[in-house]
Design a protein around this motif. Sequence first.
Motif, mmCIF file in Angstrom:
data_model
loop_
_atom_site.group_PDB
_atom_site.id
_atom_site.type_symbol
_atom_site.label_atom_id
_atom_site.label_comp_id
_atom_site.label_asym_id
_atom_site.label_seq_id
_atom_site.Cartn_x
_atom_site.Cartn_y
_atom_site.Cartn_z
ATOM 1 N N PHE A 1 9.137 4.649 -0.929
ATOM 2 C CA PHE A 1 8.190 5.590 -1.529
ATOM 3 C C PHE A 1 6.803 5.373 -0.927
ATOM 4 C CE2 PHE A 1 5.251 6.949 -4.880
ATOM 5 C CZ PHE A 1 5.777 8.190 -5.230
ATOM 6 N N HIS A 2 6.187 6.436 -0.412
ATOM 7 C CA HIS A 2 4.866 6.362 0.243
ATOM 8 C C HIS A 2 4.898 5.401 1.452
ATOM 9 C CE1 HIS A 2 0.749 7.730 -0.022
ATOM 10 N NE2 HIS A 2 0.266 6.498 0.078
ATOM 11 N N LEU A 3 6.122 5.154 1.979
ATOM 12 C CA LEU A 3 6.338 4.188 3.059
ATOM 13 C C LEU A 3 5.827 2.799 2.685
ATOM 14 C CD1 LEU A 3 5.619 6.301 6.277
ATOM 15 C CD2 LEU A 3 7.813 5.750 5.202
ATOM 16 N N GLY A 4 5.961 2.468 1.410
ATOM 17 C CA GLY A 4 5.672 1.120 0.946
ATOM 18 C C GLY A 4 4.286 0.951 0.384
ATOM 19 N N GLY A 5 4.162 -0.014 -0.550
ATOM 20 C CA GLY A 5 2.866 -0.378 -1.085
ATOM 21 C C GLY A 5 2.507 0.317 -2.386
ATOM 22 N N THR A 6 1.223 0.202 -2.747
ATOM 23 C CA THR A 6 0.698 0.745 -3.998
ATOM 24 C C THR A 6 -0.291 1.871 -3.702
ATOM 25 O OG1 THR A 6 -1.093 -0.891 -4.028
ATOM 26 C CG2 THR A 6 0.962 -1.518 -5.103
ATOM 27 N N ASN A 7 -1.086 2.254 -4.751
ATOM 28 C CA ASN A 7 -2.049 3.352 -4.641
ATOM 29 C C ASN A 7 -1.345 4.644 -4.254
ATOM 30 O OD1 ASN A 7 -4.564 4.623 -4.754
ATOM 31 N ND2 ASN A 7 -5.035 4.166 -2.609
ATOM 32 N N ALA A 8 -0.292 5.002 -5.029
ATOM 33 C CA ALA A 8 0.495 6.193 -4.714
ATOM 34 C C ALA A 8 1.036 6.805 -5.993
ATOM 35 C CB ALA A 8 1.650 5.837 -3.782
ATOM 36 N N LYS A 9 1.174 8.124 -5.979
ATOM 37 C CA LYS A 9 1.767 8.858 -7.097
ATOM 38 C C LYS A 9 2.587 10.003 -6.521
ATOM 39 C CE LYS A 9 -2.296 11.841 -7.570
ATOM 40 N NZ LYS A 9 -3.366 12.348 -8.479
#
Length: 516
Positions: A464-472
Motif C-alpha cells: 500500500f502506497h509502496l510502503g511506509g506511513t503518511n498515506a490514506k
Amino acid sequence: MALTLACAGNALADDAGARIEELHETTLNLIQLLVDQKVLTQEAADAMLKKARAQAAEKTAQAKAAEAEAGKGVVRVTYVPETVKREIREQVRQEVVAQAKLERWGDVNAVPEWLDRLKWEGDIRLRYQGDLFADGNAPEAFFQVVGQNVSNTLEDRQRERVRLRLGLNANVSGGVDAGIRITTGNTSDPVSTNQTLGNTGNKYSLVLDRAFLKLRPIDDLTLWGGRIPNPFFSTDLVWDRDVNFEGAAVNYAPGAQEPQRVFKPFITAGVFPLQEIEGKTGVAVRDKWLYAAQTGLEWAPSTRARFKIGAGYYQYRNVAGVRNPTPTTTGLYDLSAPQFRQKGNSLFVVDSDANNDGTQDDPVYGLAPDYRIANLTLVADFAEFFPIHIIGTFDWARNVGFDQGNILARTGQSIEPETDGYQVKLTVGHPKFNYIDDHEWQAFIGYRYLERDAVLDAFTDSDFHLGGTNAKGFMIGGSYALYKNTWLSARWMSSDEISGLPLSIDVFQLDLNAKF
C-alpha cells in the motif's frame, strides 16, 4: 485301528511271557534229567541253579537303576487351560505386529521412522505489478532532500516478480518442534520476499527466513525462540505479512485446543533484539530492542459467529536518533540511524558530515520521535451462509510515545503530532482457501488511514502506497481457486499523502499462486 494295534501288542506280550516260562520249565527238567542219569550230582545241580538266580537278580537290579536314572530328566508340565493359551497367543501376536509396523518388516517402500516427523510446506507466486503515479506528485528529489526513501514519483513502472517459500517443520520429540524456511528476497529488506524478473539471466538468491524452536511444556503454553513467525494477532496496518521476529516469545491460550469452548482468552509477550551494536571507542549508541505484549479474547457464541479482539503494546527502545556533538565528524551517534526504513516517519539529521577528512558526505538521518505503539484489533466472522463467510476487520494504532517537547530538545525541530492510524476491511467468501477443491472464492474492500508517526514505517505493509506511513486510501480485490492448490488473485490499492509533499500512488497486483 488303535484298538487293533493295542490288541496285537497285548497278544505279543502274552506270547513272549509263555515262551520264557516254557524255557524255564525245560531248563529245570533238563537239569533234573541229568541228575537222574547220574551225569550231575544233586549238589552240583543246586549250585548251578543258585548261580543262575543270582545273575538274574543282579541284571534286574541294574535295569531298575538305569530306569531310575533315566527318570531324573523327565519334566512334568502343569496343565495350561485353553483360554490362557489363547490370551498368550493374542498378546504375542499384537507385540509382533506392532514391532513389524514400527520397523516396517517386509515393506519394500518403507522409509525410516524419523522421516514421518518431518513436514514440508511451500508455495510459489508469480506476480505482475503496475505502479502508477499521479502527474501532480512532487519530484523525487524534493523527498530526498528531507531524507525520505523515495526513488520515483512521476514515471509509471511495470514489473514481473516471483516469490518462492519452502519450509520444513520437524517434530523433535513430544513437546519440541523445530522449523526453518528459505525464501527468495535479500537480507536487507525485512518486509518483502519478492524477486523482480529482468536480471540479465543472473540467478536468484535465497535467504534463511525462519529458524526457530517451539516448545510446549504444558497444554496451552507455547514458547518460541529464534527467528519466528509473527506471534501476534494483527493485520498489515502495523506488521507487514512478510515480517518475522527475532528473539523469544511466549503464548498462553487456555482452551485453545477445545473446539466447543465458547470463551478462549490468550496472552502473548516477547522480547526481540532489533540491532546489536558493538560497544567500542567512538560509538555511544546502545542496542535497539522491541518489547511487546498482547492480550485478548476469542468468543464463539455459536457455530455461525465468532469474534476475536486483541489489545497490544509495542515498545521500541533506543530507536530514536541522537544528534552528534560538534564537530559532527566524531560519528558517536551515527548508528542511532535505523538500519532499514521505508518512508513516512519524521526524521532529522544526526550527522551532516560523516567523513573525518572534512569532505561532505550524504547526511545520516535518524528518527525524530520515540515509538511506543498501542494497538487494538477486532475481527467479527459471520457464517450464516456457510461455507460463505462475512468477515469484518477493524485495526487501530496510536504512537503514545510521541513527545513534542522531547523531540524539540533532541532535534531542534517542532514537529506536529500525527500519531493515529486505522484500517477497516470487509471480506466476503471463503475465509481461507482449503486448497482441496476449485471454485473457492473471496472478495474484499477496505480503507486505510495511517498518519506519519502512528507506527514505525520500517515494518508496516510494503504494498500500500509502496510502503511506509503518511498515506490514506482504499483497497479492493479478490481471489478465485482455479484448480486444487492453485488460485488467482488481484488487488487494486489507491493512496494519497496525508500531509507534506504531494504523493499519490495507485498499485495493481495480479498473482498466480500455487501451494505444495
